[in-house]
Design a protein around this motif. Structure first.
Motif, PDB file in Angstrom:
ATOM      1  N   GLN B  38      11.730  -3.933  -8.323  1.00 58.58           N
ATOM      2  CA  GLN B  38      12.590  -3.550  -7.213  1.00 58.58           C
ATOM      3  C   GLN B  38      14.044  -3.751  -7.598  1.00 58.58           C
ATOM      4  O   GLN B  38      14.470  -4.877  -7.887  1.00 58.58           O
ATOM      5  CB  GLN B  38      12.265  -4.360  -5.955  1.00 58.58           C
ATOM      6  N   ASP B  39      14.801  -2.678  -7.608  1.00 59.38           N
ATOM      7  CA  ASP B  39      16.242  -2.744  -7.827  1.00 59.38           C
ATOM      8  C   ASP B  39      16.921  -3.063  -6.493  1.00 59.38           C
ATOM      9  O   ASP B  39      16.368  -2.762  -5.429  1.00 59.38           O
ATOM     10  CB  ASP B  39      16.754  -1.445  -8.415  1.00 59.38           C
ATOM     11  N   PRO B  40      18.121  -3.656  -6.529  1.00 62.06           N
ATOM     12  CA  PRO B  40      18.780  -4.084  -5.289  1.00 62.06           C
ATOM     13  C   PRO B  40      18.884  -2.970  -4.258  1.00 62.06           C
ATOM     14  O   PRO B  40      19.382  -1.873  -4.559  1.00 62.06           O
ATOM     15  CB  PRO B  40      20.164  -4.528  -5.783  1.00 62.06           C
ATOM     16  N   GLY B  41      18.411  -3.238  -3.048  1.00 63.91           N
ATOM     17  CA  GLY B  41      18.500  -2.282  -1.955  1.00 63.91           C
ATOM     18  C   GLY B  41      17.585  -1.082  -2.067  1.00 63.91           C
ATOM     19  O   GLY B  41      17.731  -0.124  -1.293  1.00 63.91           O
ATOM     20  N   LYS B  42      16.653  -1.129  -3.015  1.00 61.62           N
ATOM     21  CA  LYS B  42      15.771   0.020  -3.246  1.00 61.62           C
ATOM     22  C   LYS B  42      14.327  -0.303  -2.873  1.00 61.62           C
ATOM     23  O   LYS B  42      13.991  -1.440  -2.536  1.00 61.62           O
ATOM     24  CB  LYS B  42      15.830   0.433  -4.719  1.00 61.62           C
ATOM     25  N   GLY B  43      13.484   0.720  -2.977  1.00 59.55           N
ATOM     26  CA  GLY B  43      12.066   0.528  -2.753  1.00 59.55           C
ATOM     27  C   GLY B  43      11.388  -0.052  -3.979  1.00 59.55           C
ATOM     28  O   GLY B  43      12.042  -0.486  -4.923  1.00 59.55           O
ATOM     29  N   LEU B  44      10.062  -0.082  -3.957  1.00 57.56           N
ATOM     30  CA  LEU B  44       9.284  -0.669  -5.051  1.00 57.56           C
ATOM     31  C   LEU B  44       8.784   0.413  -6.004  1.00 57.56           C
ATOM     32  O   LEU B  44       8.279   1.448  -5.567  1.00 57.56           O
ATOM     33  CB  LEU B  44       8.075  -1.423  -4.487  1.00 57.56           C
ATOM     34  N   THR B  45       8.899   0.120  -7.295  1.00 59.60           N
ATOM     35  CA  THR B  45       8.382   1.007  -8.325  1.00 59.60           C
ATOM     36  C   THR B  45       7.204   0.324  -9.002  1.00 59.60           C
ATOM     37  O   THR B  45       7.337  -0.799  -9.501  1.00 59.60           O
ATOM     38  CB  THR B  45       9.471   1.328  -9.368  1.00 59.60           C
ATOM     39  N   SER B  46       6.059   0.992  -9.022  1.00 62.46           N
ATOM     40  CA  SER B  46       4.879   0.400  -9.645  1.00 62.46           C
ATOM     41  C   SER B  46       5.047   0.376 -11.163  1.00 62.46           C
ATOM     42  O   SER B  46       5.452   1.362 -11.778  1.00 62.46           O
ATOM     43  CB  SER B  46       3.634   1.202  -9.279  1.00 62.46           C
ATOM     44  N   LEU B  47       4.732  -0.762 -11.756  1.00 65.13           N
ATOM     45  CA  LEU B  47       4.808  -0.924 -13.209  1.00 65.13           C
ATOM     46  C   LEU B  47       3.417  -0.880 -13.838  1.00 65.13           C
ATOM     47  O   LEU B  47       3.175  -0.117 -14.783  1.00 65.13           O
ATOM     48  CB  LEU B  47       5.488  -2.250 -13.556  1.00 65.13           C
ATOM     49  N   LEU B  48       2.535  -1.718 -13.354  1.00 66.08           N
ATOM     50  CA  LEU B  48       1.202  -1.828 -13.933  1.00 66.08           C
ATOM     51  C   LEU B  48       0.205  -2.182 -12.836  1.00 66.08           C
ATOM     52  O   LEU B  48       0.516  -2.961 -11.931  1.00 66.08           O
ATOM     53  CB  LEU B  48       1.161  -2.905 -15.022  1.00 66.08           C
ATOM     54  N   LEU B  49      -0.986  -1.609 -12.934  1.00 63.21           N
ATOM     55  CA  LEU B  49      -2.091  -1.888 -12.017  1.00 63.21           C
ATOM     56  C   LEU B  49      -3.259  -2.380 -12.847  1.00 63.21           C
ATOM     57  O   LEU B  49      -3.666  -1.712 -13.799  1.00 63.21           O
ATOM     58  CB  LEU B  49      -2.484  -0.618 -11.257  1.00 63.21           C
TER      59      LEU B  49
END
Lengths: 113, 112
Positions: B38-49
């Motif tokens: 999560q970058d500041p003020g942003k949504g979530l980006t999936s990295l690994l599942l």
């Protein structure tokens, strides 16, 4: 790449006013979630939908919050009346069938003044 | 009730270092575990599942491991870059809940 769409990106509202957020999940994703993230904390689940039905709203403050997904596609989260403590990031996510991985939208940053 | 803890809460390292972020969870009856950025003020980006039956997943410079029986996961970042600066969140599905349970995150700063 498929995305979860949310709007608005930012919202400033006065306390006691009503506010609404919109989410459109990835096409074909039956399971949709709304999360709330307070600054410095991890997201916390507010409500979960399976198609148009609410599966879990145990953490939703039902006296002021409501959520709907009338046609089982897009969803709206409403707060009425807004309180200062509602200031947070509201995140929508949908779950991929099969892998059960989650995809999040960009969120709506709510500031209540 | 599932609880997820991430250590350290914050980390600042020089560019080029390899680093490890830790995640622990209290209920080992999980379906899967997912790492997000999560970058500041942003949504979530999936990295690994990582599914519960898997031990690790790799994507580029990232490697995540899962030890379900001990309730632990690690995210390994190789050759860190300033662009890796962000908050990294660990989340599990299962352990009594269908939605994800998140840790509070590790705030990572990579110094140029």
């Amino acid at each position: 790449e498929a995305e979860v769409a949310q709007s608005p990106r930012y919202k400033i509202t006065e306390k006691s006013q009503a506010v609404a957020f919109w989410c459109d999940p990835i096409s074909g994703h039956a399971t949709l979630y709304w999360y709330r993230q307070i600054l410095g904390q991890g997201p916390e689940l507010l409500v979960q939908f399976q198609d148009e039905s609410v599966v879990d709203d145990s953490q939703l403050p039902k006296d002021r919050f409501s959520a709907e997904r009338l046609k089982g596609v897009d969803s709206t989260l409403k707060i009425q009346p807004a309180e200062l403590g509602d200031s947070a990031m509201y995140l929508c996510a949908s779950r991929t069938p099969g892998t059960n991985g989650y995809t999040f939208g960009s969120g709506t940053r709510l500031t209540v003044v | 009730k599932q609880e997820v803890t991430q250590i350290p809460a914050a980390l600042s390292v020089p560019e080029g270092e390899n680093l490890v972020l830790n995640c622990s969870f209290t209920d080992s009856a999980i379906y899967n575990l997912q790492w997000f950025r999560q970058d500041p003020g942003k949504g979530l980006t999936s990295l690994l599942l990582i599914q519960s039956s898997q031990r690790e997943q790799t994507s580029g410079r990232l490697n995540a491991s899962l030890d379900k029986s001990s309730g632990r996961s690690t995210l390994y970042i190789a050759a860190s870059q300033p662009g890796d600066s962000a908050t990294y969140l660990c989340a599990v599905r299962g352990g009594g809940a269908d939605g994800l349970t998140f840790g509070k995150g590790t705030h990572l700063i990579i110094q140029p």
